[in-house]
Structure formats: C-alpha cells, structure tokens
Design an enzyme around this catalytic site. Structure first.
Site, mmCIF file in Angstrom:
data_model
loop_
_atom_site.group_PDB
_atom_site.id
_atom_site.type_symbol
_atom_site.label_atom_id
_atom_site.label_comp_id
_atom_site.label_asym_id
_atom_site.label_seq_id
_atom_site.Cartn_x
_atom_site.Cartn_y
_atom_site.Cartn_z
ATOM 1 N N ILE A 1 0.966 -1.031 -0.061
ATOM 2 C CA ILE A 1 -0.075 0.028 0.026
ATOM 3 C C ILE A 1 0.798 1.181 0.085
ATOM 4 O O ILE A 1 0.524 2.105 -0.608
ATOM 5 C CB ILE A 1 -0.861 -0.190 1.335
ATOM 6 C CG1 ILE A 1 -1.896 -1.124 1.118
ATOM 7 C CG2 ILE A 1 -1.801 1.436 1.294
ATOM 8 C CD1 ILE A 1 -2.803 -1.396 2.347
ATOM 9 N N VAL B 1 -6.238 -6.385 1.922
ATOM 10 C CA VAL B 1 -5.608 -5.942 0.409
ATOM 11 C C VAL B 1 -4.746 -6.862 0.092
ATOM 12 O O VAL B 1 -3.760 -7.446 1.022
ATOM 13 C CB VAL B 1 -5.027 -4.507 0.854
ATOM 14 C CG1 VAL B 1 -4.389 -3.871 -0.338
ATOM 15 C CG2 VAL B 1 -5.952 -3.566 1.595
ATOM 16 N N THR C 1 -1.280 -7.755 -0.157
ATOM 17 C CA THR C 1 -0.076 -7.509 0.033
ATOM 18 C C THR C 1 0.495 -8.864 0.856
ATOM 19 O O THR C 1 -0.120 -9.719 1.212
ATOM 20 C CB THR C 1 0.028 -6.517 1.228
ATOM 21 O OG1 THR C 1 -0.536 -6.888 2.441
ATOM 22 C CG2 THR C 1 -0.455 -5.113 0.480
ATOM 23 N N SER D 1 -7.690 -0.202 9.842
ATOM 24 C CA SER D 1 -8.143 -1.531 9.409
ATOM 25 C C SER D 1 -9.439 -1.604 10.171
ATOM 26 O O SER D 1 -9.588 -1.206 11.280
ATOM 27 C CB SER D 1 -7.253 -2.674 9.869
ATOM 28 O OG SER D 1 -7.806 -4.007 9.488
ATOM 29 N N TYR E 1 -2.095 -7.364 16.107
ATOM 30 C CA TYR E 1 -2.342 -6.425 15.226
ATOM 31 C C TYR E 1 -3.833 -5.868 15.308
ATOM 32 O O TYR E 1 -3.985 -4.458 15.308
ATOM 33 C CB TYR E 1 -2.251 -7.237 13.875
ATOM 34 C CG TYR E 1 -2.970 -6.346 12.589
ATOM 35 C CD1 TYR E 1 -1.967 -5.337 12.155
ATOM 36 C CD2 TYR E 1 -4.284 -6.534 12.128
ATOM 37 C CE1 TYR E 1 -2.301 -4.765 10.698
ATOM 38 C CE2 TYR E 1 -4.394 -5.747 11.129
ATOM 39 C CZ TYR E 1 -3.749 -4.851 10.384
ATOM 40 O OH TYR E 1 -4.110 -4.071 9.348
ATOM 41 N N ASN F 1 1.064 4.874 7.451
ATOM 42 C CA ASN F 1 1.072 3.851 6.547
ATOM 43 C C ASN F 1 2.033 2.344 7.289
ATOM 44 O O ASN F 1 1.460 1.193 7.092
ATOM 45 C CB ASN F 1 1.183 3.815 4.914
ATOM 46 C CG ASN F 1 1.324 2.449 4.410
ATOM 47 O OD1 ASN F 1 0.160 1.653 4.500
ATOM 48 N ND2 ASN F 1 2.364 1.927 4.174
ATOM 49 N N ASP G 1 12.537 4.523 10.269
ATOM 50 C CA ASP G 1 11.834 3.368 10.910
ATOM 51 C C ASP G 1 10.965 4.331 11.924
ATOM 52 O O ASP G 1 11.702 5.114 12.605
ATOM 53 C CB ASP G 1 13.064 2.648 11.591
ATOM 54 C CG ASP G 1 12.463 1.805 12.483
ATOM 55 O OD1 ASP G 1 11.307 1.336 12.804
ATOM 56 O OD2 ASP G 1 13.405 0.826 12.742
ATOM 57 N N VAL G 2 9.702 3.943 11.831
ATOM 58 C CA VAL G 2 8.745 4.907 12.794
ATOM 59 C C VAL G 2 9.015 4.531 14.384
ATOM 60 O O VAL G 2 8.457 5.293 14.943
ATOM 61 C CB VAL G 2 7.430 4.702 12.410
ATOM 62 C CG1 VAL G 2 7.256 5.241 11.016
ATOM 63 C CG2 VAL G 2 6.859 3.395 12.597
ATOM 64 N N LYS H 1 -4.526 -1.775 16.013
ATOM 65 C CA LYS H 1 -5.342 -1.001 15.181
ATOM 66 C C LYS H 1 -6.333 -0.429 15.753
ATOM 67 O O LYS H 1 -6.637 0.759 15.462
ATOM 68 C CB LYS H 1 -5.654 -1.718 13.737
ATOM 69 C CG LYS H 1 -4.332 -2.217 12.808
ATOM 70 C CD LYS H 1 -3.874 -0.817 12.246
ATOM 71 C CE LYS H 1 -2.885 -1.134 11.299
ATOM 72 N NZ LYS H 1 -2.287 -0.155 10.500
#
Length: 245
Positions: free
Chosen positions: A21, A176, A178, A130, A143, A81, A58-59, A147
């Site tokens: 994405i 999606v 990916t 998401s 996850y 993202n 790198d966040v 989210k």
C-alpha cells in the site's frame, strides 16, 4: 487543509513507502500531481521521479524521525502507513508490544514530530487503520488490538487538532493483496485501488475513508450510526480554539 482539498501541488509524506500500500500511495500521489512526495522507508528507496525524496525512516526510531523532520521543508499531508502484522496468539506478549510500537506509537511519534509543519500548512493526517480495529481478526490478535488503539488515536487527534485547522482521516481497510494477507484465502483488493480510494477520501474530506469493497459496505451504517454520533458528542467537550491567523 481542513475539509475538501486536492493533492495537486501539495507535499505528501508516506511512511512504509517501499512496498504494498505504501508504494501504491507514493505512485498515486505522483499521479495526482503532488509537488513533493517524501517516501519514508527503513531501507533507502530509489525512485526515478525527481519529485520523490527518500527518507530513511523507521517509525520506532526517534533519531530517524527527528532527522526526517529536519529534511522536510514543508508538509501538507502525512500518511501514517507503516504497519506490522504478526500471526501469533496472545500468549506472546512481545508480539503485542511490537505491534503497539509500530502500529500505535509509530503514528503517534511521527505525527507529534511533524505537527508544527502540519499546523503551519493546516494540513491533513491520514492514519491507515483496518476493519480489524472494529472486529478483531483472531489469527492476528496483536495487530487487531494495536489497530483499535490507532483508530482511537485518530479520533482523539481529530477533536484535539480541529482548532489548529489540521484534519485527521482514518482509512478503514479491508483485506488488501499484500505480503500481510497473502496466506489468507479471502477476497482482496489491490494496493493500487486502495491508494486511489484513500486519496479520493482525503480530497472529499471524509473523516473515515472506506477505500475498498468490504469497507465500503459498512460506510453508510458507520456514518449514520451511534458510535459516530458519540464521537461527535465527545469531541464537543474539547474547548473551542480560534484558528491562528
């Protein structure tokens, strides 16, 4: 940039921009005429379009976030993202902590760092979330939890930053196609179509963006539902702030 806007002649920063994405968002921003696209990735990214400026980002790395801020002169749209999805159960606390570090604290830290630039431009923040934020996917519980927290962060920022003229959008993605979902035998949308839907939602001023068929099927009930009404009611508790001149 509150309300409706266009991507043309704007500067856009995309985290996690090297694949999936994120890469599709970079290409869609260019297609829509962005004047500058900052592509944040953990590894250096080469791109043939001179409008793309690679950022090593790198966040979860405070030093890299600060270096990125120092490399960006102005910013209109920040797209958080970068994400992490682990197929482990909740007996693994480390997996939950990793997920929160990337999916919650990553967007939080990047947003806080770039907030002065976004306030100056009255720009937009897009958090790629998401549908798992609303209904957990049991094979990816960490996850889903992270989210859900990221969606709550988006709602809080939306109310708290309205007085600065900064809009906050949450892109509510269904599956999606990916690396994250490749093993799941379910219908998936292409990253390219999702990127188009995300930017269309930003241009239309949508607070929650539903960029794929699964999420779009829930859009009407969400926008007219009790949860959205409660969000607006809670946002009214924030003291009004006059916009800076």
């Amino acid at each position: 940039m509150s309300g409706t806007t266009t991507i043309a002649n704007r500067s856009v920063l995309v985290t996690g921009a090297n694949r999936g994405i994120g890469r599709a968002l970079v290409e869609e921003a260019l297609r829509r005429g962005a004047k500058r696209v900052y592509a944040g990735t953990r590894q250096p990214l080469a791109h043939p379009d001179p409008r793309v400026t690679p950022l090593t980002l790198d966040v979860t790395n405070a030093g890299q976030i600060q270096a990125a801020v120092e490399s960006v002169e102005s910013l209109d749209i920040l797209i958080n993202n970068a994400g992490l999805a682990l197929y482990v159960d909740l007996s693994d606390r480390a997996a939950l902590e990793q997920s929160l570090a990337v999916n919650l604290f990553g967007p939080y830290d990047v947003t806080q760092a770039f907030l002065p630039l976004l306030s100056e431009s009255r720009g937009a923040i897009v958090n790629v979330v998401s549908l798992a934020a609303w209904a957990a996917v049991p094979v990816m519980p960490a996850y889903s939890i992270s989210k859900a927290a990221a969606f709550s962060l988006s709602q809080a920022l939306r109310a708290l930053l309205a007085g600065r003229g900064v809009s906050v959008h949450a892109a509510m993605l269904g599956p999606v196609d990916t690396d994250m979902t490749r093993s799941l035998a379910i219908p998936k949308s292409s990253p390219e179509s999702v990127a188009r839907g995300i930017f269309a939602g930003v241009e239309d001023g949508e607070e929650e963006i539903f960029p794929d068929p699964m999420s779009e099927s829930m859009a009407e009930s969400w926008r007219s539902g009790a949860a959205k009404a409660l969000e607006r009611q809670n946002a009214a508790l924030v003291p009004a702030q006059p916009l800076a001149a």
